[in-house]
Design an enzyme around this catalytic site. Structure first.
Site, mmCIF file in Angstrom:
data_model
loop_
_atom_site.group_PDB
_atom_site.id
_atom_site.type_symbol
_atom_site.label_atom_id
_atom_site.label_comp_id
_atom_site.label_asym_id
_atom_site.label_seq_id
_atom_site.Cartn_x
_atom_site.Cartn_y
_atom_site.Cartn_z
ATOM 1 C CG HIS A 298 -0.218 -0.135 2.350
ATOM 2 N ND1 HIS A 298 0.222 -1.493 2.880
ATOM 3 C CD2 HIS A 298 0.176 0.716 3.355
ATOM 4 C CE1 HIS A 298 0.660 -1.060 4.068
ATOM 5 N NE2 HIS A 298 0.770 -0.022 4.565
ATOM 6 C CG HIS B 64 1.396 5.154 4.356
ATOM 7 N ND1 HIS B 64 0.557 5.120 5.347
ATOM 8 C CD2 HIS B 64 2.016 3.917 4.272
ATOM 9 C CE1 HIS B 64 0.662 3.841 6.098
ATOM 10 N NE2 HIS B 64 1.481 3.236 5.492
HETATM 11 P P1 AMP Z 1 1.920 0.222 7.405
HETATM 12 O O1 AMP Z 1 2.892 0.317 8.721
HETATM 13 O O2 AMP Z 1 3.029 0.865 6.301
HETATM 14 O O3 AMP Z 1 1.750 -1.299 7.249
HETATM 15 O O4 AMP Z 1 0.659 0.890 7.615
HETATM 16 C C1 AMP Z 1 -0.594 0.195 7.709
HETATM 17 C C2 AMP Z 1 -1.687 1.331 8.120
HETATM 18 O O5 AMP Z 1 -2.892 0.865 8.041
HETATM 19 C C3 AMP Z 1 -1.479 2.074 9.356
HETATM 20 O O6 AMP Z 1 -1.146 3.623 8.966
HETATM 21 C C4 AMP Z 1 -2.695 2.021 10.051
HETATM 22 O O7 AMP Z 1 -3.204 2.999 10.773
HETATM 23 C C5 AMP Z 1 -3.529 1.759 8.791
HETATM 24 N N1 AMP Z 1 -4.755 0.667 9.126
HETATM 25 C C6 AMP Z 1 -4.841 -0.400 10.148
HETATM 26 N N2 AMP Z 1 -6.097 -1.062 10.201
HETATM 27 C C7 AMP Z 1 -6.776 -0.171 9.404
HETATM 28 C C8 AMP Z 1 -8.352 -0.209 8.986
HETATM 29 N N3 AMP Z 1 -8.979 -0.967 9.521
HETATM 30 N N4 AMP Z 1 -8.795 0.826 8.106
HETATM 31 C C9 AMP Z 1 -7.902 1.775 7.679
HETATM 32 N N5 AMP Z 1 -6.431 1.833 7.936
HETATM 33 C C10 AMP Z 1 -5.933 0.943 8.745
#
Ligand code: AMP
Length: 133
Positions: free
Chosen positions: A98, A100
């Site tokens: 993903h 950001h």
């Molecule tokens: P990463 O650390 O790059 O894997 O980012 C994962 C992101 O997903 C984090 O910024 C979380 O806040 C976000 N996240 C986790 N669960 C959810 C959810 N249910 N809906 C939206 N974002 C989420």
């Protein structure tokens, strides 16, 4: 086990969707660095950056660019951080590729928390030789 993002893609848990097409989804991050923090998520599970075919990556970046324009236009942010955490050592929590897109404002006091280092004498050339593609 399914990642949180697979559950969102499959409609098993709710999300706030900004965009969807056949290969990706854009949602709002539930714990945003700033309000409007968005995630561009591939529908196919690629655990990290290197696993992802370049055409999918290119499309993800194309959509991330649209998200960036939307954040600037609708929120009036001054800039964005566009980033991929790639592997647990980088802070990646969810092993499902993903991007950001994080709104940033002048003097918002946010930082990545990186501490910069320095090369020893001549070392930057060695790294250049080692890493040249
Ligand atoms: P990463 O650390 O790059 O894997 O980012 C994962 C992101 O997903 C984090 O910024 C979380 O806040 C976000 N996240 C986790 N669960 C959810 C959810 N249910 N809906 C939206 N974002 C989420």
């Amino acid at each position: 086990m399914a990642t949180v993002f697979e559950m969102i893609i499959n409609g098993d848990i709710p999300s706030t969707k900004l965009y969807e097409d056949e290969s990706l989804l854009v949602i709002l991050d539930i714990n945003p660095v700033a309000k409007g923090h968005s995630l561009v998520i591939s529908k196919t599970v690629y655990p990290n950056f290197t696993d992802c075919p370049v055409d999918v990556l290119a499309h993800m970046m194309e959509v991330a660019q649209k998200v960036d324009l939307q954040l600037r236009g609708k929120l009036g942010c001054d800039g964005t951080n566009i980033m991929i955490n790639n592997g647990p050592a980088s802070g990646q929590e969810i092993p499902h590729l993903h991007i950001h897109v994080i709104p940033r404002y002048k003097d918002d006091g946010q930082s990545f928390g990186f501490t910069k280092t320095k090369y020893d004498d001549g070392e930057i050339a060695q790294y250049g030789d080692l890493l040249r593609l």
